[in-house]
Design a protein around this motif. Sequence first.
Motif, PDB file in Angstrom:
ATOM      1  N   ASP A 106      36.521  89.010  47.496  1.00 16.60           N
ATOM      2  CA  ASP A 106      35.181  88.516  47.168  1.00 16.60           C
ATOM      3  C   ASP A 106      35.000  88.615  45.659  1.00 16.60           C
ATOM      4  O   ASP A 106      34.881  89.710  45.100  1.00 16.60           O
TER       5      ASP A 106
ATOM      6  N   TYR B 123      42.643  94.489  44.087  1.00 15.21           N
ATOM      7  CA  TYR B 123      42.419  94.411  45.532  1.00 15.21           C
ATOM      8  C   TYR B 123      43.698  94.008  46.261  1.00 15.21           C
ATOM      9  O   TYR B 123      43.994  94.505  47.360  1.00 15.21           O
TER      10      TYR B 123
ATOM     11  N   THR C  35      37.771  84.401  37.904  1.00 19.38           N
ATOM     12  CA  THR C  35      37.816  84.332  39.366  1.00 19.38           C
ATOM     13  C   THR C  35      37.342  82.969  39.849  1.00 19.38           C
ATOM     14  O   THR C  35      36.860  82.842  40.967  1.00 19.38           O
TER      15      THR C  35
ATOM     16  N   ARG D 268      35.793  80.170  48.203  1.00 18.26           N
ATOM     17  CA  ARG D 268      34.702  80.628  49.077  1.00 18.26           C
ATOM     18  C   ARG D 268      33.631  79.561  49.252  1.00 18.26           C
ATOM     19  O   ARG D 268      32.942  79.548  50.273  1.00 18.26           O
ATOM     20  N   ARG D 269      33.503  78.673  48.296  1.00 17.13           N
ATOM     21  CA  ARG D 269      32.475  77.647  48.395  1.00 17.13           C
ATOM     22  C   ARG D 269      32.909  76.449  49.232  1.00 17.13           C
ATOM     23  O   ARG D 269      32.061  75.752  49.801  1.00 17.13           O
TER      24      ARG D 269
ATOM     25  N   GLU E 231      32.505  88.091  43.905  1.00 16.91           N
ATOM     26  CA  GLU E 231      31.207  88.625  43.509  1.00 16.91           C
ATOM     27  C   GLU E 231      31.219  90.153  43.472  1.00 16.91           C
ATOM     28  O   GLU E 231      30.353  90.765  42.844  1.00 16.91           O
ATOM     29  N   VAL E 232      32.177  90.782  44.149  1.00 18.49           N
ATOM     30  CA  VAL E 232      32.281  92.237  44.168  1.00 18.49           C
ATOM     31  C   VAL E 232      33.159  92.733  43.022  1.00 18.49           C
ATOM     32  O   VAL E 232      32.873  93.753  42.393  1.00 18.49           O
TER      33      VAL E 232
ATOM     34  N   ASP F  47      42.338  85.771  51.502  1.00 21.02           N
ATOM     35  CA  ASP F  47      41.260  85.416  52.431  1.00 21.02           C
ATOM     36  C   ASP F  47      40.082  86.387  52.354  1.00 21.02           C
ATOM     37  O   ASP F  47      38.935  85.986  52.606  1.00 21.02           O
ATOM     38  N   ARG F  48      40.331  87.637  52.007  1.00 24.80           N
ATOM     39  CA  ARG F  48      39.276  88.648  52.056  1.00 24.80           C
ATOM     40  C   ARG F  48      38.666  88.966  50.691  1.00 24.80           C
ATOM     41  O   ARG F  48      37.625  89.632  50.636  1.00 24.80           O
TER      42      ARG F  48
ATOM     43  N   THR G 235      36.252  81.784  43.599  1.00 24.27           N
ATOM     44  CA  THR G 235      34.872  81.323  43.798  1.00 24.27           C
ATOM     45  C   THR G 235      34.860  79.950  44.445  1.00 24.27           C
ATOM     46  O   THR G 235      34.083  79.675  45.373  1.00 24.27           O
TER      47      THR G 235
END
Length: 293
Positions: free
Chosen positions: A82, A92, A19, A26-27, A84-85, A79-80, A23
């Motif tokens: 995550d 997803y 991922t 998102r950063r 980390e999940v 966009d949605r 990652t």
Amino acid sequence: MTTTTSQQKPERLGGSGGTCGFTLLRRLPPGPERERQRALLVEAWLPMAHRIAGRYRGRGESLEDLCQVAALGLLRAVDRFDPEVSDAFETYAVPTMQGELKRHFRDNTWGVHVPRRVQELRSAVRAALQELAPRPALRAPSVGELARCAKLSEAEVRQGLEALDSYRSVSLDSAAPSEGEHPLRDRLGAEDPAYETVVDRESVRPALAELPERERYILYLRFFHARTQRAIAAELGLSQMHVSRLITHACAQVRHRVEARPHAAEPHARGRRRPTPRASPEGAHRATGRRPV
């Protein structure tokens, strides 16, 4: 050798087993670099969106439109998501794209507006029909059988069956199945203007029959043949003034007899009676369908 963007595999950008691409997305702060990384992820997973869109072909929408809807779902998933999940993006993204396609069919492809509950009943009934289709019996499943299969009431099943035929509207210019080349609009009824004069004609008919023969003939020439008073007078050897008086007197007699006759209850809404037509030159015109000249 450097790999181009179109050749990069989803695994390297954040697919199964990694991922890192998500990652990194998102950063990154908002800006050109983040948009570039987002485009890379979408491009890498776009073939999966097209495969999911292909599952919904044959339902009245073009494959190109379905691919665009699935791509919109992919954008929202990118966009949605995550990392980390979850470490599997496809688990997803697939439900997100399927939900987007289902919403598209629900909101944009119906010919008429149908409540969402009725749409859900239609889907449940259609699934029950498909489940009961391979039965050995030759007859179609009954409402009760569909209700037991779909776990719905019989009233809900009937609503769903009605909605099955409401998905696509048919143009009135299209040919009727059993009428050859004749369009459907030719089978639609129209209001007949003669309905307004039916009661008037039937009301004055007995009163006209009671008039002397000469008066009946004068009214016949005047209102059925649109003859002028001068032409009627010349034919009968009378003056125009005499013909005018005979017409006025005959119309008054007809009006008096129509008003004096007891009327049977007319089949009008809420028991209201229609006003009695007045026998006059204009009323005779309505009764005969002719306009005096």
